[in-house]
Design a protein around this motif. Structure first.
Motif, PDB file in Angstrom:
ATOM      1  N   ARG A   1      -8.262   7.191   0.249  1.00 42.36           N
ATOM      2  CA  ARG A   1      -8.004   5.976  -0.526  1.00 42.36           C
ATOM      3  C   ARG A   1      -7.272   6.287  -1.829  1.00 42.36           C
ATOM      4  O   ARG A   1      -6.358   5.563  -2.223  1.00 42.36           O
TER       5      ARG A   1
ATOM      6  N   ARG B   1      -7.238  -5.013   3.643  1.00 43.44           N
ATOM      7  CA  ARG B   1      -5.990  -4.311   3.314  1.00 43.44           C
ATOM      8  C   ARG B   1      -4.964  -5.213   2.618  1.00 43.44           C
ATOM      9  O   ARG B   1      -4.400  -4.824   1.594  1.00 43.44           O
TER      10      ARG B   1
ATOM     11  N   GLU C   1      -6.003  -5.582  -0.973  1.00 43.47           N
ATOM     12  CA  GLU C   1      -5.758  -4.359  -1.736  1.00 43.47           C
ATOM     13  C   GLU C   1      -4.286  -4.274  -2.139  1.00 43.47           C
ATOM     14  O   GLU C   1      -3.968  -3.940  -3.283  1.00 43.47           O
TER      15      GLU C   1
ATOM     16  N   TYR D   1      -3.778   4.665  -2.879  1.00 43.27           N
ATOM     17  CA  TYR D   1      -3.593   3.906  -4.117  1.00 43.27           C
ATOM     18  C   TYR D   1      -2.491   4.500  -4.991  1.00 43.27           C
ATOM     19  O   TYR D   1      -1.764   3.769  -5.656  1.00 43.27           O
TER      20      TYR D   1
END
Length: 128
Positions: A12, A42, A45, A16
């Motif tokens: 992750r 998703r 995000e 990011y």
């Protein structure tokens, strides 16, 4: 991007770090997942980072996150490429802003409430 592959899961934090520098990202699933009507966080995000999610045209069949006629729905990577190549800066900023608003509506439950009302409306009308 040698360590990124559509068939490989990445950490992750790594994901990011890439999102901080990108403007678009595909969200595709296999047919089995689409048939189940599965939705994921998703797209949320991506929108939180200001990244425009381009989603599989068969994703979210119940329209919990995206309407069927949403501009961000694509049928292939080529379709996504074509849409991103023709986006003006203004359209990109409008999509980005709409994504922030959409994310807020999903997180607060506003979208879920609207979908619930739409689902029970025919039942209410039958009883009246």
């Amino acid at each position: 991007f040698d360590n990124i592959n559509v068939n490989k899961i990445i950490d992750r934090d790594v994901a990011y770090s890439y999102l901080k520098t990108h403007t678009f990202s595909p969200v595709f699933f296999d047919q089995r997942v689409n048939d189940l009507g599965f939705v994921t966080a998703r797209p949320l995000e991506l929108m939180a980072f200001g990244v425009i999610p381009f989603i599989d045209s068969n994703y979210d069949k119940h329209e919990l996150q995206f309407s069927h006629d949403d501009f961000r729905r694509v049928s292939s990577y080529e379709d996504m490429y074509d849409k991103t190549q023709n986006l003006s800066k203004r359209t990109f900023l409008e999509l980005q802003s709409a994504g922030f608003e959409q994310m807020k509506d999903i997180i607060t439950g506003k979208v879920a409430y609207r979908k619930f009302i739409e689902a029970i409306q025919p039942l209410v009308q039958k009883r009246c």
